[in-house]
Design an enzyme around this catalytic site. Sequence first.
Site, PDB file in Angstrom:
ATOM      1  N   ASP A   1       2.252   1.454   2.787  1.00 23.85           N
ATOM      2  CA  ASP A   1       2.257   1.367   4.256  1.00 23.85           C
ATOM      3  C   ASP A   1       3.633   0.915   4.761  1.00 23.85           C
ATOM      4  OD1 ASP A   1       1.298   1.480   6.552  1.00 23.85           O
ATOM      5  OD2 ASP A   1       0.223  -0.356   6.507  1.00 23.85           O
TER       6      ASP A   1
ATOM      7  N   ASN B   1      -5.374  10.199   8.993  1.00 25.31           N
ATOM      8  CA  ASN B   1      -4.066  10.317   9.396  1.00 25.31           C
ATOM      9  C   ASN B   1      -4.029  11.957  10.118  1.00 25.31           C
ATOM     10  OD1 ASN B   1      -2.430   8.862   6.331  1.00 25.31           O
ATOM     11  ND2 ASN B   1      -2.743   7.925   8.428  1.00 25.31           N
TER      12      ASN B   1
HETATM   13  C1  FPP Z   1       2.130   4.865   5.616  1.00 26.30           C
HETATM   14  O1  FPP Z   1       3.128   4.590   6.484  1.00 26.30           O
HETATM   15  C2  FPP Z   1       2.505   6.337   4.795  1.00 26.30           C
HETATM   16  C3  FPP Z   1       1.861   7.291   4.932  1.00 26.30           C
HETATM   17  C4  FPP Z   1       0.796   7.679   5.768  1.00 26.30           C
HETATM   18  C5  FPP Z   1       2.542   8.496   4.075  1.00 26.30           C
HETATM   19  C6  FPP Z   1       3.056   8.231   2.791  1.00 26.30           C
HETATM   20  C7  FPP Z   1       3.720   9.576   2.230  1.00 26.30           C
HETATM   21  C8  FPP Z   1       5.064   9.270   1.635  1.00 26.30           C
HETATM   22  C9  FPP Z   1       5.272   8.117   0.838  1.00 26.30           C
HETATM   23  C10 FPP Z   1       5.524  10.513   1.148  1.00 26.30           C
HETATM   24  C11 FPP Z   1       5.259  11.598   0.265  1.00 26.30           C
HETATM   25  C12 FPP Z   1       4.265  10.977  -0.808  1.00 26.30           C
HETATM   26  C13 FPP Z   1       3.986  11.662  -2.061  1.00 26.30           C
HETATM   27  C14 FPP Z   1       3.131  11.018  -2.840  1.00 26.30           C
HETATM   28  C15 FPP Z   1       4.830  12.861  -2.607  1.00 26.30           C
HETATM   29  P1  FPP Z   1       3.214   4.579   8.109  1.00 26.30           P
HETATM   30  O2  FPP Z   1       3.346   6.038   8.575  1.00 26.30           O
HETATM   31  O3  FPP Z   1       1.243   4.429   8.159  1.00 26.30           O
HETATM   32  O4  FPP Z   1       3.852   3.626   8.646  1.00 26.30           O
HETATM   33  P2  FPP Z   1       3.468   2.406   9.663  1.00 26.30           P
HETATM   34  O5  FPP Z   1       2.454   1.721   9.492  1.00 26.30           O
HETATM   35  O6  FPP Z   1       4.766   1.649   9.831  1.00 26.30           O
HETATM   36  O7  FPP Z   1       3.371   3.190  10.892  1.00 26.30           O
END
Ligand code: FPP
Length: 247
Positions: free
Chosen positions: A21, A69
């Site tokens: 996260d 998401n």
């Molecule tokens: C959460 O941060 C992250 C995600 C929803 C996506 C995770 C994806 C990756 C790390 C990229 C690719 C992964 C793989 C396994 C190849 P957020 O967007 O919720 O952050 P925030 O809470 O600060 O808005």
Amino acid sequence: MSLKNKINSAKLPKHIAIIMDGNGRWAKQKGAERIYGHENGVKAVRDTVEAAAEIGIEYLTLYAFSTENWNRPKDEVVALMQLLVHTIHAETPTLNKNNIRLQAIGDLKSLPGNCYDELMEAMEATKNNTRTTLVLALSYSSRWEIIEAVKNIALKVEQKTILSSDISEDLFTSHLCTANMPEPELMIRTSGEHRISNFLLWQLAYAELYFTDKFWPDFTKDDFYEAIIDYQNRERRFGKTSEQLIS
Ligand code: FPP
């Protein structure tokens, strides 16, 4: 002594699950678009998978995309899917070189066709690897998974292939996406949020929870080792008393 050397290899968790996260907030802090955070999150994924394989973690599950998401702005969803396709494609040779098997849990059929195909190809190409299993939770939510399991069990009762009296914790577990995996003993969440967010609700029943304020793109191998050391210093009682554990 390095953090890695402080890990007791006799007390390793078999399965670690991570809620990655903070990508969006990491990017915002830098005045960049959210997708820049996801792109930089890939490096943390690579480092964490490498760290897990190096110390001998059998299963590593990463929450990469939740059912919720899909409600994000369309641009972000499209960019995340492209990043997933690209990363899975680019990393498959490295997974094979390091003897890492790729698996996925979630409503995979709901992924865009190219993402689904890429994932299936990578899973097929790595299926005989034995060192570590990397599990991507994609279009995953625990309540979805539980409802699917309930529907499948109900159907079997209706078709009389099982009796309602056969329903047990083991039978239920065997109908989850994680059927053949050990339960995670450690769950890590980055970014300072202290929630489980619909992730592996059944499977995390006895897991130790570890939270760090770091945003996911800043998460390093040492952060991963630190979480494991913290886990190893905890007493897991499973409802028993400390005295019962010693005797
Ligand atoms: C959460 O941060 C992250 C995600 C929803 C996506 C995770 C994806 C990756 C790390 C990229 C690719 C992964 C793989 C396994 C190849 P957020 O967007 O919720 O952050 P925030 O809470 O600060 O808005």
